[in-house]
Scaffold this motif. Structure first.
Motif, PDB file in Angstrom:
ATOM      1  N   ASP A 114       0.817  -1.212   0.000  1.00  0.00           N
ATOM      2  CA  ASP A 114       0.000   0.000   0.000  1.00  0.00           C
ATOM      3  C   ASP A 114       0.854   1.266   0.000  1.00  0.00           C
ATOM      4  O   ASP A 114       0.501   2.260  -0.614  1.00  0.00           O
ATOM      5  N   GLN A 115       1.984   1.235   0.657  1.00  0.00           N
ATOM      6  CA  GLN A 115       2.848   2.402   0.748  1.00  0.00           C
ATOM      7  C   GLN A 115       3.617   2.666  -0.545  1.00  0.00           C
ATOM      8  O   GLN A 115       4.153   3.731  -0.741  1.00  0.00           O
ATOM      9  N   GLN A 116       3.641   1.722  -1.426  1.00  0.00           N
ATOM     10  CA  GLN A 116       4.424   1.858  -2.648  1.00  0.00           C
ATOM     11  C   GLN A 116       3.566   2.133  -3.877  1.00  0.00           C
ATOM     12  O   GLN A 116       4.051   2.050  -4.995  1.00  0.00           O
ATOM     13  N   ASP A 117       2.300   2.468  -3.686  1.00  0.00           N
ATOM     14  CA  ASP A 117       1.420   2.683  -4.831  1.00  0.00           C
ATOM     15  C   ASP A 117       1.966   3.736  -5.798  1.00  0.00           C
ATOM     16  O   ASP A 117       1.929   3.548  -7.008  1.00  0.00           O
ATOM     17  N   ARG A 118       2.458   4.845  -5.285  1.00  0.00           N
ATOM     18  CA  ARG A 118       2.966   5.923  -6.146  1.00  0.00           C
ATOM     19  C   ARG A 118       4.182   5.455  -6.934  1.00  0.00           C
ATOM     20  O   ARG A 118       4.291   5.684  -8.130  1.00  0.00           O
ATOM     21  N   ARG A 119       5.102   4.801  -6.248  1.00  0.00           N
ATOM     22  CA  ARG A 119       6.309   4.297  -6.911  1.00  0.00           C
ATOM     23  C   ARG A 119       5.962   3.246  -7.967  1.00  0.00           C
ATOM     24  O   ARG A 119       6.530   3.226  -9.061  1.00  0.00           O
ATOM     25  N   ARG A 164       3.158   3.031  -9.654  1.00  0.00           N
ATOM     26  CA  ARG A 164       2.571   3.730 -10.798  1.00  0.00           C
ATOM     27  C   ARG A 164       3.658   4.367 -11.658  1.00  0.00           C
ATOM     28  O   ARG A 164       3.617   4.286 -12.884  1.00  0.00           O
ATOM     29  N   GLU A 165       4.645   5.002 -11.036  1.00  0.00           N
ATOM     30  CA  GLU A 165       5.747   5.624 -11.786  1.00  0.00           C
ATOM     31  C   GLU A 165       6.531   4.585 -12.579  1.00  0.00           C
ATOM     32  O   GLU A 165       6.861   4.801 -13.752  1.00  0.00           O
ATOM     33  N   THR A 177       4.511   3.259 -15.478  1.00  0.00           N
ATOM     34  CA  THR A 177       4.486   4.270 -16.535  1.00  0.00           C
ATOM     35  C   THR A 177       5.768   4.214 -17.353  1.00  0.00           C
ATOM     36  O   THR A 177       5.731   4.282 -18.589  1.00  0.00           O
ATOM     37  N   SER A 188      15.161   3.453 -10.301  1.00  0.00           N
ATOM     38  CA  SER A 188      14.155   3.931  -9.371  1.00  0.00           C
ATOM     39  C   SER A 188      13.661   2.837  -8.426  1.00  0.00           C
ATOM     40  O   SER A 188      12.991   3.108  -7.467  1.00  0.00           O
TER      41      SER A 188
END
Length: 79
Positions: free
Chosen positions: A40-45, A47-48, A51, A78
């Motif tokens: 849950d804490q890595q959702d942003r990473r 998504r990046e 992408t 990353s």
């Protein structure tokens, strides 16, 4: 016959096809590796990174293997 082969540039096209195939394989591998990193804490990473992988896929489809290689490195850096 050799004039036709030279005109069609089949050797270069075969090499390019092999390179694209290998590039697609590394995309699949990277996607599988990312699937194991999801929290849950890595959702942003996530998504990046996804992408970047999609951008890499599009670069390969367009035949821009230099851009695909740069995106591959960015994805791995990353992670």
């Amino acid at each position: 016959m050799s004039a036709a082969a030279s005109f069609l540039n089949s050797d270069a096209r075969a090499v390019a096809a092999t390179q694209r195939s290998a590039s697609f394989s590394t995309i699949a591998t990277d996607a599988r590796l990312l699937a194991f990193e999801v929290t849950d804490q890595q959702d942003r990473r996530l998504r990046e990174n996804l992408t970047l992988i999609v951008d890499r896929f599009e670069a390969i489809k367009a035949g821009d293997l230099v851009a695909a290689q740069a995106l591959k490195q960015r994805t791995r850096d990353s992670g």
